[in-house]
Each structure stands twice: as C-alpha cells, then as structure tokens.
Design a protein around this motif. Structure first.
Motif, PDB file in Angstrom:
ATOM      1  N   PRO A 206      51.320 -17.338   3.885  1.00  0.00           N
ATOM      2  CA  PRO A 206      50.018 -18.015   3.829  1.00  0.00           C
ATOM      3  C   PRO A 206      50.160 -19.538   3.775  1.00  0.00           C
ATOM      4  N   HIS A 207      49.067 -20.200   4.115  1.00  0.00           N
ATOM      5  CA  HIS A 207      49.034 -21.664   4.018  1.00  0.00           C
ATOM      6  C   HIS A 207      49.421 -22.078   2.603  1.00  0.00           C
ATOM      7  N   HIS A 208      50.012 -23.224   2.452  1.00  0.00           N
ATOM      8  CA  HIS A 208      50.424 -23.809   1.176  1.00  0.00           C
ATOM      9  C   HIS A 208      51.634 -23.103   0.558  1.00  0.00           C
ATOM     10  N   HIS A 209      52.177 -22.097   1.220  1.00  0.00           N
ATOM     11  CA  HIS A 209      53.399 -21.446   0.756  1.00  0.00           C
ATOM     12  C   HIS A 209      54.586 -22.288   1.239  1.00  0.00           C
ATOM     13  N   THR A 210      55.649 -22.346   0.467  1.00  0.00           N
ATOM     14  CA  THR A 210      56.795 -23.173   0.850  1.00  0.00           C
ATOM     15  C   THR A 210      57.445 -22.724   2.156  1.00  0.00           C
ATOM     16  N   HIS A 211      57.261 -21.457   2.547  1.00  0.00           N
ATOM     17  CA  HIS A 211      57.845 -20.953   3.792  1.00  0.00           C
ATOM     18  C   HIS A 211      56.838 -20.891   4.938  1.00  0.00           C
ATOM     19  N   PHE A 212      55.643 -21.456   4.736  1.00  0.00           N
ATOM     20  CA  PHE A 212      54.632 -21.407   5.793  1.00  0.00           C
ATOM     21  C   PHE A 212      55.166 -22.061   7.067  1.00  0.00           C
ATOM     22  N   ASP A 213      54.926 -21.412   8.175  1.00  0.00           N
ATOM     23  CA  ASP A 213      55.239 -21.941   9.498  1.00  0.00           C
ATOM     24  C   ASP A 213      54.228 -21.320  10.450  1.00  0.00           C
ATOM     25  N   ILE A 214      54.036 -21.935  11.577  1.00  0.00           N
ATOM     26  CA  ILE A 214      53.093 -21.407  12.552  1.00  0.00           C
ATOM     27  C   ILE A 214      53.851 -20.886  13.760  1.00  0.00           C
ATOM     28  N   ASP A 215      53.410 -19.761  14.264  1.00  0.00           N
ATOM     29  CA  ASP A 215      53.960 -19.232  15.507  1.00  0.00           C
ATOM     30  C   ASP A 215      53.255 -19.984  16.631  1.00  0.00           C
ATOM     31  N   GLU A 216      53.948 -20.890  17.265  1.00  0.00           N
ATOM     32  CA  GLU A 216      53.325 -21.735  18.280  1.00  0.00           C
ATOM     33  C   GLU A 216      52.818 -20.951  19.483  1.00  0.00           C
ATOM     34  N   ASP A 217      53.242 -19.694  19.620  1.00  0.00           N
ATOM     35  CA  ASP A 217      52.700 -18.856  20.686  1.00  0.00           C
ATOM     36  C   ASP A 217      51.214 -18.569  20.481  1.00  0.00           C
ATOM     37  N   SER A 218      50.703 -18.821  19.276  1.00  0.00           N
ATOM     38  CA  SER A 218      49.281 -18.593  19.007  1.00  0.00           C
ATOM     39  C   SER A 218      48.402 -19.760  19.464  1.00  0.00           C
ATOM     40  N   LEU A 219      48.996 -20.911  19.726  1.00  0.00           N
ATOM     41  CA  LEU A 219      48.204 -22.097  20.086  1.00  0.00           C
ATOM     42  C   LEU A 219      47.374 -21.919  21.358  1.00  0.00           C
ATOM     43  N   PRO A 220      47.901 -21.295  22.413  1.00  0.00           N
ATOM     44  CA  PRO A 220      47.063 -21.089  23.602  1.00  0.00           C
ATOM     45  C   PRO A 220      45.811 -20.240  23.323  1.00  0.00           C
ATOM     46  N   ILE A 221      45.895 -19.344  22.346  1.00  0.00           N
ATOM     47  CA  ILE A 221      44.721 -18.535  21.982  1.00  0.00           C
ATOM     48  C   ILE A 221      43.632 -19.443  21.434  1.00  0.00           C
ATOM     49  N   GLY A 222      43.997 -20.367  20.556  1.00  0.00           N
ATOM     50  CA  GLY A 222      43.022 -21.305  20.009  1.00  0.00           C
ATOM     51  C   GLY A 222      42.408 -22.170  21.087  1.00  0.00           C
ATOM     52  N   VAL A 223      43.234 -22.646  22.007  1.00  0.00           N
ATOM     53  CA  VAL A 223      42.724 -23.478  23.100  1.00  0.00           C
ATOM     54  C   VAL A 223      41.748 -22.676  23.952  1.00  0.00           C
ATOM     55  N   GLU A 224      42.124 -21.452  24.300  1.00  0.00           N
ATOM     56  CA  GLU A 224      41.234 -20.623  25.116  1.00  0.00           C
ATOM     57  C   GLU A 224      39.916 -20.349  24.394  1.00  0.00           C
TER      58      GLU A 224
END
Length: 108
Positions: free
Chosen positions: A74-92
């Motif tokens: 989850p956000h604010h967790h020390t191991h939080f990272d984003i799967d950049e493969d999800s970015l095109p979904i947001g753009v679409e």
C-alpha cells in the motif's frame, strides 16, 4: 497559563458528481472490462476535493498491485512501488473520459 490556537480548516469533503461517475465507469469498462472494476469507498482526505467542489468530478484509482513484481504494497509503506505497466491504463482512462466529455451533446 495562556495559549493561542490558530485553526486552519483543511480540504472539504471529497464529493463525486453522479454523472461523472457514470462516465468514468463506462471508460473503465471500455479500458479494462467490467470484471476488473470495483467500487471503493473511503473517507480519506484529498486535495482533489478542492476541484470537485468547483467542477463536476470523479476521483478514481488505477490499481498497480502486482504480487509477482512486488508492487502490491500500500501507499506510504516502505516497500511501496508502482508497476509502470499500469500507467497506460490511467492514460487511456483519462483520454476516454475527455473524449466522452467532448462528444457530449453531439450527434455521433
């Protein structure tokens, strides 16, 4: 003993516009399919609420959790990272919402 309290109000309550919710839901169905959509309710504070009180708005999340890539923290967790493969979904999603807004009221 004396003190002075200076209270600075925070952001207003986040409020989604019902019509915009329907537009965003349709965009989500067209982008990822209805089986991947979930409604999420929360009481979190958010700066976006300032916009939602001025123009019709809908706040949505684009999930990026992927257990295999270890991006499911989850956000604010020390191991939080984003799967950049999800970015095109947001753009679409944003493109579909904008296109829906631009075509509103026009014969297509």
């Amino acid at each position: 003993m004396e003190y002075e309290l200076k209270y600075i109000p925070s952001n207003p309550t986040m409020s989604n516009d019902a019509k915009m919710v329907e537009i965003v839901k349709q965009a989500a169905v067209e982008t990822v399919g209805s089986e991947k959509i979930m409604e999420y309710y929360c009481m979190g504070g958010e700066d976006f609420s300032e916009f939602s009180h001025r123009v019709p708005s809908c706040f949505f999340f684009t999930g990026s959790g992927n257990r295999e890539k270890k991006t499911d923290y989850p956000h604010h967790h020390t191991h939080f990272d984003i799967d950049e493969d999800s970015l095109p979904i947001g753009v679409e999603m944003f493109v579909r919402v904008v296109m829906a807004q631009l075509s509103e009221g026009k014969d297509t």
